[in-house]
Design a protein around this motif. Structure first.
Motif, PDB file in Angstrom:
ATOM      1  N   LEU A 146       1.301  14.803  -6.471  1.00 38.93           N
ATOM      2  CA  LEU A 146       2.613  14.637  -5.857  1.00 38.93           C
ATOM      3  C   LEU A 146       2.667  13.279  -5.183  1.00 38.93           C
ATOM      4  N   SER A 147       1.531  12.843  -4.696  1.00 37.76           N
ATOM      5  CA  SER A 147       1.447  11.513  -4.100  1.00 37.76           C
ATOM      6  C   SER A 147       0.023  11.014  -4.335  1.00 37.76           C
ATOM      7  N   ASP A 148      -0.098   9.723  -4.445  1.00 31.86           N
ATOM      8  CA  ASP A 148      -1.370   9.144  -4.837  1.00 31.86           C
ATOM      9  C   ASP A 148      -1.874   8.275  -3.687  1.00 31.86           C
ATOM     10  N   LEU A 149      -2.969   8.704  -3.093  1.00 28.14           N
ATOM     11  CA  LEU A 149      -3.475   8.022  -1.905  1.00 28.14           C
ATOM     12  C   LEU A 149      -3.875   6.572  -2.184  1.00 28.14           C
ATOM     13  N   SER A 150      -4.543   6.366  -3.333  1.00 30.71           N
ATOM     14  CA  SER A 150      -5.027   5.011  -3.593  1.00 30.71           C
ATOM     15  C   SER A 150      -3.838   4.068  -3.791  1.00 30.71           C
ATOM     16  N   ARG A 151      -2.811   4.611  -4.398  1.00 30.39           N
ATOM     17  CA  ARG A 151      -1.613   3.801  -4.593  1.00 30.39           C
ATOM     18  C   ARG A 151      -0.965   3.499  -3.235  1.00 30.39           C
ATOM     19  N   ALA A 152      -0.973   4.499  -2.364  1.00 29.61           N
ATOM     20  CA  ALA A 152      -0.418   4.324  -1.026  1.00 29.61           C
ATOM     21  C   ALA A 152      -1.174   3.220  -0.277  1.00 29.61           C
ATOM     22  N   GLU A 153      -2.487   3.218  -0.449  1.00 29.30           N
ATOM     23  CA  GLU A 153      -3.294   2.184   0.247  1.00 29.30           C
ATOM     24  C   GLU A 153      -2.888   0.785  -0.220  1.00 29.30           C
ATOM     25  N   SER A 154      -2.682   0.653  -1.521  1.00 29.41           N
ATOM     26  CA  SER A 154      -2.336  -0.675  -2.024  1.00 29.41           C
ATOM     27  C   SER A 154      -0.941  -1.083  -1.546  1.00 29.41           C
ATOM     28  N   ILE A 155      -0.053  -0.105  -1.424  1.00 28.12           N
ATOM     29  CA  ILE A 155       1.311  -0.415  -0.948  1.00 28.12           C
ATOM     30  C   ILE A 155       1.267  -0.885   0.509  1.00 28.12           C
ATOM     31  N   VAL A 156       0.497  -0.173   1.288  1.00 26.23           N
ATOM     32  CA  VAL A 156       0.397  -0.540   2.703  1.00 26.23           C
ATOM     33  C   VAL A 156      -0.247  -1.925   2.837  1.00 26.23           C
ATOM     34  N   SER A 157      -1.229  -2.184   2.000  1.00 22.25           N
ATOM     35  CA  SER A 157      -1.881  -3.474   2.019  1.00 22.25           C
ATOM     36  C   SER A 157      -0.865  -4.584   1.726  1.00 22.25           C
ATOM     37  N   ARG A 158       0.000  -4.312   0.759  1.00 26.22           N
ATOM     38  CA  ARG A 158       1.044  -5.276   0.383  1.00 26.22           C
ATOM     39  C   ARG A 158       2.042  -5.471   1.538  1.00 26.22           C
ATOM     40  N   LEU A 159       2.409  -4.357   2.188  1.00 24.75           N
ATOM     41  CA  LEU A 159       3.341  -4.442   3.319  1.00 24.75           C
ATOM     42  C   LEU A 159       2.751  -5.319   4.427  1.00 24.75           C
ATOM     43  N   ARG A 160       1.453  -5.187   4.612  1.00 23.62           N
ATOM     44  CA  ARG A 160       0.800  -5.987   5.656  1.00 23.62           C
ATOM     45  C   ARG A 160       0.797  -7.474   5.260  1.00 23.62           C
TER      46      ARG A 160
END
Lengths: 721, 500
Positions: free
Chosen positions: B234-248
């Motif tokens: 339903l949600s992908d943690l590793s993908r979330a990490e990369s998104i947050v990294s990009r936001l930073r």
């Protein structure tokens, strides 16, 4: 919104489905009485629901205590209101008034009669002999009623005077243990007066309760109190003035045998008492006691019990009745042959074998067993010689009809049952016989005769089904003519009007409707009312119109649609009329009253393929969405190039889409007629044949939506129970 | 609004545009003066999206929310929709009670509005949006809320991000003090236009879910025998990490949309994805006799429960289908915080209750922690009376599930075993989950001295009734045991009954 609408339009059809879901099978019907297949099987004589017994197919004249009459709650309110007045009168020492109030309460209710009787006797005694102790007594009684135990010390303080026996009796009622209660009741029974007999009975009961307390079953605890109880009951049995307590006394005396492990004797005694029970409640209680004793029979006690029963036709009859009607076998499948029958038949034959004379009642029962065993020659054999009146004659007559029926002699079966009510006016089988007559007439295709029976039974769904669905309009017309003076003649004429209306026989329809005075007609058809929820601001698709206006409008629109220069537009106007007035336009609310959904559950044991045909024809005639679709498709066929055809195809699609999820009948209709896919294919025709039409874009869009909805609906239904 | 809204504002300058600009200026004045003055708050605040209507949050709910770390309610205040000619805000929120609630008004856009977004005039849209904000703010504050800012939830195509940014710029221009934010799709974050969008508002809140629910995994044969062959998230943690990294990297203030919800899917007998299941709930699936519990798995922060449809009594529709329930509950929140760091501000998709109360509530209750069995025998001596000599007994065994441990039960993990001597079962046939045995070998009921009945689940408060027929005299012992997913066996109550 479309889905929601689909739910709302079921409002008119859904009420009965809900009722069925909540309360189980319908019984007051023959066409929709699902569990009943063999109407030749006589209904059980007694319903004992708290035993979870299998219900008979009707309960009209079996157990009146379950039939709440219309005035029941009104009387209950009166009784409750009178209690406040009673205590007010007591407080003001208006003893005669108080006595009159409790007497009235006794007349109005069968509940709490011991309390009202006690109040009546006490206040009557007080009016005859007013003393200070009465005030004390009544105050203590009221307190005791409000909070048990709080009036005991005041009641105990009444040592003398006319209130003394009443105080003792009240103390007995409040006593926490039967031994203590016994001492109070016994003392009260020794003081002459209106309470003496009741106190004597209660002294005997409390002695027995103390001697043989009942947990899972009675056990022997106090021999001296048993002797006292036995003696007291013996005296009651010997007292003609105590006759109303005799049955109860005999019942209590059996407990001794039960508690001491003499189950065979107890079972015989209880069995004998079942026939003597003065009312249904006591018969049920006695049957329950018999059942408890019967279940404990083992070894020699079982054979001794059997020997005693075999030698006594009254006992044998009671035993067969118990085993046949109060030992459930397969509730899930009541039409499955009862596996107990062979054993029971063997037992019945063994009764004959030991030389016991079979009374007519017992012979009729054995005939019934043979009928259950599908041995119709034996059924006839046992029925022969049973007189036309007397005990068992009603059952014998019923079974005679059943065996005629089994032999294919339906006319003889009907004749046998024709005078049943007159011959057996108190029989518990009267209603069953009337149902059976109706089903026999249905099978003879005498629908008019069946309707007569069903009207007498007041089986609303069956009446509606026959008049609105099953009988042809011509048969209904003949019925109207032959029943011109019937109390419900106006309903028949209205119903005929609807049948003609649905068949586009508008003049005939208007004539029938107008034969009923306008105000009466509007009331009967429930004009203006709606059976469906309706959202504010939304068009009233589900409001019942005056059918006369409908007939006039349709006549005009159909006439225009039949010929003329603007025929395509006129056809579309006709389709639109059906489409926009929709679900209740052709609905006969006077007959169905919101219960038409029963059509989904016809009893296949009664019906024939003709019924399925009738329901199909009725559904096509009745559903305005289908009528709209039909006219639109006809238009599209007749005028394939006409621009109005785009609108007609679009309207046919939306009508089809709504019907696809309209009600159980349409959901199960052939997919080529009504389905999401069919609706989508009609939309496809709109944008392929009329690509430049303003509706083409939406047709393309909703084609996809309908297909998605179809898949969704399939998934939704997939695992529903 | 009229056709002007469908034209790009840049295309021409005329009297119409001028009129629109004047009205926006007036609206800005009205907005600024409406209720307490709005002050810019550039920081996101932990909260929950609230989509229901009416908004009915009492003071105690606000306190309760604070206890689980929710400070702010992001409330859908209306939906931008295209009514055939123009973009309008419809479905306004109804403010029933909001005392003490800190609120962001969120405006979402339906598919129709998104389809016409590209043609719409930003000024007109901004005017419509701010008009809606003004009226909703009055109503919300009338109900006791403190309105903090405006969030837009428009899932516009990534290529239209510049246009979306422009809309924010117009809103900002006309209402400079109004805090602004938007929800975001995962794909946007990697777009070169994302920075432009982010700089047009105070902060963004990408939703870290449903990004992986593309057709890709479901196009495969995802199910076999009722069990998932591949991990479906339903949600992908590793993908979330990369998104947050990009936001930073972008350096934009942000919150993250945390999945706290359930989803259920239907798979064809072939294993292919058939669509979303909306027909039954998890609890209903447990109770449905046509569905056999097939699998439970914990995939990281996500739970999965599957049921396989077995042939039904009346119709074959759906035979062989699999229904899979997936959930990301509080475990998801914890996993996200662990992976992304505690400084990340979460906004929950729905109320983040504790795990047993979220998706797996029904499933956990079905764990067999505390069974209670009772047995009742109803003897029928009619055979003794009527001469066949048969003493029959109708046995009713009742198994009740009491509130108990949260141990998961494996498929067919509820086992009822009956052993008897002296008596004989009289059932001619038996259901498939009944195994009559003697010395461990399956035999006909009449020859058996042992019966094992299995079942997969029993919810708390539910009971299971078994009816059996025996004849003769003897004893019967009834034992219940459960086997958890961890393989541990737990014995429950034991009954012994003398039948004579």
């Amino acid at each position: 919104m479309a889905q929601r609408r689909a739910v709302f339009i079921l409002g008119s059809l859904g009420l009965v489905a809900l009722a069925i879901a909540c309360s189980g099978d319908l019984v007051n019907t023959v066409y929709f009485n699902d569990p009943q297949i063999d109407w030749g099987q006589p209904p059980s004589p007694l319903v004992i629901r708290f035993w979870e017994e299998r219900e008979p197919r009707n309960d009209a004249n079996t157990d009146p205590q379950w039939n709440v009459d219309e005035q029941f709650w009104e009387r209950k309110q009166q009784v409750e209101a009178a209690t406040a007045k009673y205590w007010q009168a007591v407080e003001q020492k208006r003893w005669s008034t108080a006595a009159a109030i409790s007497k009235k309460q006794l007349e109005l209710t069968a509940d709490n009669i011991d309390t009202y009787q006690l109040r009546f006797e006490a206040s009557s005694s007080a009016s005859q002999n007013p003393t200070v102790s009465w005030t004390k007594f009544f105050k203590a009684m009221k307190r005791e009623g409000d909070r048990p135990g709080s009036g005991v010390s005041d009641l105990q303080a009444i040592k003398t005077g006319p209130a003394r026996p009443f105080a003792l009796y009240a103390l007995g009622n409040s006593a926490p243990r039967p031994e203590l209660a016994h001492t109070y009741f016994l003392e009260a029974s020794k003081i002459p007066g209106p309470r003496a007999l009741s106190a004597r009975v209660m002294a005997a009961r409390s002695a027995m309760m103390a001697a043989y307390p009942w947990a899972a079953s009675p056990s022997a605890k106090s021999a001296p109190l048993a002797v006292t109880g036995r003696k007291l009951f013996a005296a009651i049995l010997a007292d003609p003035a105590a006759k109303r307590f005799h049955f109860n006394a005999r019942n209590w005396l059996v407990r001794e045998d039960f508690a001491n492990g003499r189950f065979d004797k107890a079972a015989v005694a209880y069995l004998r008492l079942t026939d003597a029970a003065p009312d249904t409640a006591q018969r049920v209680a006695t049957l329950a006691s018999f059942r408890s004793a019967f279940k404990k029979l083992r070894g020699k006690q079982a054979t001794d019990f059997a020997d005693t029963v075999r030698k006594d036709s009254q006992l044998a009859s009671a035993y067969i009745s118990f085993r046949l009607h109060h030992v459930p076998y397969d509730w899930e499948n009541p039409n499955k042959p009862n596996p107990e029958i062979p054993s029971l038949l063997a037992f019945a034959r063994s009764v004959e074998a030991v030389g016991t004379k079979l009374t007519p009642a017992l012979k009729a029962q054995v005939a019934e067993l043979a009928y259950h065993a599908r041995n119709y020659s034996d059924t006839e054999k046992y029925l022969s010689g049973i007189p036309e009146s007397g005990s068992g004659a009603d059952l014998a007559s019923y079974l005679r009809a059943s065996t005629y029926d089994r032999k294919g002699e339906i006319s003889k079966a009907i004749s046998e049952l024709a005078e049943f009510d007159k011959r057996y006016p108190t029989s518990a089988l009267r209603k069953g016989a009337a149902e059976y007559r109706a089903t026999l007439k249905i099978r003879q295709n005498d629908l008019s005769g069946a309707l007569d029976e069903l009207l007498k039974l007041n089986y609303a769904y069956d009446i509606a089904y026959l008049l609105d669905v099953r009988m042809s309009p011509e048969q209904v017309r003949d019925y109207v003519r032959s029943h011109a003076t019937h109390p419900r003649a106006e309903l028949f004429r209205i119903s005929l009007g609807f049948r003609f209306l649905r068949q586009s026989r508008y003049d005939d329809s208007i004539a029938q409707f107008e034969s009923v005075p306008t105000s009466k007609r509007l009331k009967l058809v429930q004009a203006g009312s709606t059976y469906a929820d309706s959202e504010p601001g939304m068009p009233h698709y589900d409001q019942i119109p005056d059918p006369v206006q409908t007939a006039r409008d349709l006549k005009r629109l159909e006439s225009a649609a039949g010929s003329g220069a603007n025929r395509a537009a006129a056809m579309y106007a006709l389709a639109s009329y059906f489409y926009t007035r929709r679900n209740l336009m052709l609905y006969n609310a006077a007959l169905w009253n919101g219960g038409r959904s029963v059509l989904a559950s016809l009893n296949t044991g009664v019906t024939t393929p003709k019924d399925a045909d009738a329901v199909r024809a009725h559904s096509f005639e009745h559903e305005c969405l289908y009528r709209a679709r039909k006219v639109c498709l006809k238009l599209a066929g007749a005028f394939p190039e006409n621009p109005v055809t785009a609108k007609a195809l679009y309207r046919a699609a939306t009508a089809t889409r709504r019907l696809a999820d309209f009600n159980p009948y349409w959901r199960s209709a052939p997919k080529s007629v009504v389905s999401y896919e069919e609706a989508a294919s009609l939309l496809k025709q709109v944008y392929t044949k009329f690509p430049g039409d303003a509706l083409a874009a939406n047709a393309r869009k909703y084609e996809k939506v309908y297909l998605e909805e179809g898949e969704e609906a399939m998934r939704y239904r997939m695992f529903s129970e | 609004m009229n056709e002007a809204v469908l034209r790009r504002g840049h295309s021409r300058m005329g009297s119409e545009t001028f009129a629109v600009n004047v009205s926006l200026a007036l609206l800005a004045l009205l907005t600024a003066g409406c209720g307490p003055r709005v002050t810019r708050n550039s920081k996101p605040s932990p909260g929950v999206w609230y989509w229901h209507s009416p908004f009915n949050v009492q003071a105690e709910h606000v306190l309760g929310a604070q206890e689980v770390g929710i400070k702010t309610f992001y409330v859908r205040s209306g939906t931008l929709t295209f009514d055939g000619t123009e973009l309008k805000v419809g479905l306004p929120q109804v403010w029933s009670a909001a005392k003490g609630a800190e609120v962001w008004l969120v405006l979402n856009a339906d598919k129709g509005a998104l389809k016409h977004f590209e043609q719409a005039d930003s000024d007109e849209m901004a005017r419509e949006i701010l008009g809606h904000f003004r009226s909703q703010k009055v109503l919300a504050e009338g109900a006791g809320a403190t309105v903090v800012g405006l969030q837009l939830d428009f899932d516009v195509p990534t290529r239209l991000l510049p246009l979306y940014a422009k809309l924010f710029q117009v809103i900002r221009k006309n209402s400079p003090a109004l805090p602004l934010s938007c929800t975001g799709l995962q794909d946007w974050v990697r777009s070169r236009d994302f920075s432009q969008l982010a700089s047009s508002m105070d902060w963004v809140a990408p939703q870290l879910y449903e990004g992986y629910l593309d057709a890709e995994p479901f196009e495969l044969r995802s199910i076999a025998g009722g069990r998932l062959r591949t991990n479906v998230w339903l949600s992908d943690l590793s993908r979330a990490e990369s998104i947050v990294s990009r936001l930073r990297e972008v350096g934009v203030p942000f919150a993250i949309g945390v999945p706290t919800y359930n989803q259920s899917f239907l798979f064809l007998p072939s294993g292919r994805f058939a669509g979303v299941n909306r027909s039954i709930t998890l609890e209903e699936a447990f109770r449905n006799p046509r569905l056999r519990f097939a699998e439970y798995r914990q995939d990281g922060h996500q739970q999965v429960v599957s049921f396989l449809a077995i042939p039904g009594k009346h119709r074959a529709e759906g035979d062989g289908y699999t229904i899979t329930f997936m959930s990301t509950g509080i475990e998801s929140v914890k996993a996200f915080q662990k992976a992304l760091g505690p400084s990340v501000t979460p906004i929950y998709f729905s109320w983040p209750t504790k795990a047993p109360e979220v998706f797996l509530a029904g499933f956990r209750r079905s764990a067999l922690g505390n069974l209670k069995t009772s047995v009742r025998a109803d003897s029928n001596p009619s055979g003794l009376v009527e001469g066949t000599g048969r003493l029959r007994h109708n046995l009713r065994i009742r198994v009740e599930q009491q509130p108990g441990s949260n141990r998961m039960l494996k498929p067919d993990g509820l086992i009822l075993r009956l052993r008897w001597n002296g008596i004989q079962p009289t059932m001619p046939t038996s259901p498939s989950n009944y195994a009559f045995t003697r010395d461990g070998a399956r035999v006909l009921p009449a020859n058996a001295n042992e019966l094992t009945i299995t079942r997969s689940g029993l919810l708390a408060g539910d009971s299971w009734e078994i009816e059996l027929e025996f004849e003769g005299a003897g004893t019967i012992r009834i034992e219940a045991k459960t086997e958890g997913l961890d393989g541990k066996i737990q014995r429950h109550s034991l009954d012994s009954l003398e039948l004579s």
